[in-house]
Write a protein that holds these residues in place. Sequence first.
Motif, PDB file in Angstrom:
ATOM      1  N   SER A  86       3.274   6.976   2.546  1.00 16.74           N
ATOM      2  CA  SER A  86       4.073   5.757   2.402  1.00 16.74           C
ATOM      3  C   SER A  86       5.321   5.960   1.555  1.00 16.74           C
ATOM      4  O   SER A  86       6.410   5.497   1.923  1.00 16.74           O
ATOM      5  N   LEU A  87       5.201   6.645   0.435  1.00 13.02           N
ATOM      6  CA  LEU A  87       6.368   6.837  -0.416  1.00 13.02           C
ATOM      7  C   LEU A  87       7.323   7.867   0.170  1.00 13.02           C
ATOM      8  O   LEU A  87       8.545   7.677   0.158  1.00 13.02           O
ATOM      9  N   ALA A  88       6.788   8.937   0.728  1.00 13.96           N
ATOM     10  CA  ALA A  88       7.636   9.961   1.343  1.00 13.96           C
ATOM     11  C   ALA A  88       8.449   9.374   2.492  1.00 13.96           C
ATOM     12  O   ALA A  88       9.625   9.723   2.685  1.00 13.96           O
ATOM     13  N   ALA A  89       7.838   8.467   3.263  1.00 13.90           N
ATOM     14  CA  ALA A  89       8.548   7.850   4.386  1.00 13.90           C
ATOM     15  C   ALA A  89       9.730   7.014   3.891  1.00 13.90           C
ATOM     16  O   ALA A  89      10.824   7.056   4.471  1.00 13.90           O
ATOM     17  N   VAL A  90       9.535   6.269   2.824  1.00 20.16           N
ATOM     18  CA  VAL A  90      10.624   5.457   2.272  1.00 20.16           C
ATOM     19  C   VAL A  90      11.695   6.349   1.655  1.00 20.16           C
ATOM     20  O   VAL A  90      12.896   6.055   1.747  1.00 20.16           O
ATOM     21  N   GLN A  91      11.290   7.456   1.051  1.00 17.07           N
ATOM     22  CA  GLN A  91      12.274   8.385   0.487  1.00 17.07           C
ATOM     23  C   GLN A  91      13.209   8.929   1.563  1.00 17.07           C
ATOM     24  O   GLN A  91      14.404   9.109   1.323  1.00 17.07           O
ATOM     25  N   ARG A 113       2.426   2.522  -6.339  1.00 17.06           N
ATOM     26  CA  ARG A 113       3.110   3.164  -5.217  1.00 17.06           C
ATOM     27  C   ARG A 113       4.116   2.195  -4.585  1.00 17.06           C
ATOM     28  O   ARG A 113       5.226   2.595  -4.219  1.00 17.06           O
ATOM     29  N   LYS A 114       3.742   0.932  -4.473  1.00 22.19           N
ATOM     30  CA  LYS A 114       4.670  -0.035  -3.880  1.00 22.19           C
ATOM     31  C   LYS A 114       5.859  -0.297  -4.794  1.00 22.19           C
ATOM     32  O   LYS A 114       6.994  -0.447  -4.324  1.00 22.19           O
ATOM     33  N   ASP A 130       6.441  -6.662  -0.413  1.00 22.88           N
ATOM     34  CA  ASP A 130       5.070  -6.149  -0.467  1.00 22.88           C
ATOM     35  C   ASP A 130       4.220  -7.055   0.433  1.00 22.88           C
ATOM     36  O   ASP A 130       4.064  -8.243   0.153  1.00 22.88           O
ATOM     37  N   MET A 131       3.685  -6.489   1.517  1.00 26.84           N
ATOM     38  CA  MET A 131       2.836  -7.256   2.433  1.00 26.84           C
ATOM     39  C   MET A 131       1.492  -6.544   2.561  1.00 26.84           C
ATOM     40  O   MET A 131       1.443  -5.338   2.809  1.00 26.84           O
ATOM     41  N   GLU A 173       5.933 -10.738  -8.218  1.00 34.13           N
ATOM     42  CA  GLU A 173       6.011  -9.350  -8.667  1.00 34.13           C
ATOM     43  C   GLU A 173       5.551  -8.414  -7.557  1.00 34.13           C
ATOM     44  O   GLU A 173       4.472  -8.598  -6.978  1.00 34.13           O
ATOM     45  N   THR A 174       6.353  -7.409  -7.252  1.00 33.17           N
ATOM     46  CA  THR A 174       5.951  -6.405  -6.270  1.00 33.17           C
ATOM     47  C   THR A 174       4.645  -5.752  -6.720  1.00 33.17           C
ATOM     48  O   THR A 174       4.508  -5.350  -7.863  1.00 33.17           O
ATOM     49  N   GLY A 175       3.708  -5.654  -5.797  1.00 39.07           N
ATOM     50  CA  GLY A 175       2.395  -5.108  -6.113  1.00 39.07           C
ATOM     51  C   GLY A 175       1.314  -6.158  -6.202  1.00 39.07           C
ATOM     52  O   GLY A 175       0.126  -5.828  -6.128  1.00 39.07           O
ATOM     53  N   ALA A 176       1.700  -7.433  -6.326  1.00 42.37           N
ATOM     54  CA  ALA A 176       0.697  -8.489  -6.462  1.00 42.37           C
ATOM     55  C   ALA A 176      -0.137  -8.652  -5.200  1.00 42.37           C
ATOM     56  O   ALA A 176      -1.334  -8.941  -5.265  1.00 42.37           O
TER      57      ALA A 176
END
Length: 310
Positions: A86-91, A113-114, A130-131, A173-176
């Motif tokens: 997930s993080l590599a794809a956004v990078q 991570r989000k 964040d979904m 907040e992102t992550g909630a």
Amino acid sequence: MNVLPSQKPQSIAFLGFGEAARAFQESLATHDPALSFRAYDILLDEPGSAGEMRSAMHRRGVEVAENPAALAKADWIISAVTADQSLAAVQRLAPYLRPARLLIDVNSVSPGRKRAAAALVEAQGAHYLDMAIMAPVHPRKHRTPVLIAGPAAERLVPALDNLGFSHEVAGAETGAATAVKMARSLFVKGLEAITIEALLAAEASGCLESVTHSLARDFAGLGWPDFAAYEFERALRHGRRRAAEMRECAATVRELGLHGRLAEEIAEVEERMGRAQVPPPRAQALAEDLGAVLRARLAQREPGNGGGSQ
């Protein structure tokens, strides 16, 4: 001014085009035939899988994006990759994002991570949502209940309503949203792992009938034996993906200052079920197939593991 996209996006792109992305795209296309779609998946870069992935996109009227940069023109980009990517794809995508575009991250990953992904997106002037998908994507597809969170969540409610999403705001907040998903998943996949281990042990001990009779009596609300067969079906069919999610759950627990060993053990059960060469129970004959599935799984017991089924 860095404003959100219009309430009704004209184009939606998918970063990753697996089960969740395909389900969302199919029902979104039906809901609003004017929407255009494009998608990129890392499998397009692998000769052995590129043909099937292209065919899957073409059959659904989805434009094939040859790289993540080709997604950046879309109003909304939905990231639906494997948890570990997930993080590599956004990078890979972030350098090409345009201001005021929206990235919706539906991946089952830890809040940390989000937040890391959100920072990459927002640094480009784009928006991040964040979904968390809170149930299997079939049969409701993009209408599957979701939680949303982040600074943009409240402002996106009209747009999500227009597209027919079934959503609830978890917080600003992102992550909630993903925090709820991770805590819930620890219970859901934990129950799945306990069911798998207990019934494999019962079958190996020759007492399966007695154990299932006892559980059906004392936990009637679970719907035995169909419940047990369904747990095996999900783990055999999606075990590797569920294992990745549980490793993110372990990371979530550790971020909270607790230990993630239980989630890591659940991940191991899911991983080994996902690797097993055992046909899942048929949907129309879950209970009838359970015994055969148990025996087939036990036949694959790995040497050097104390004789255990996993």
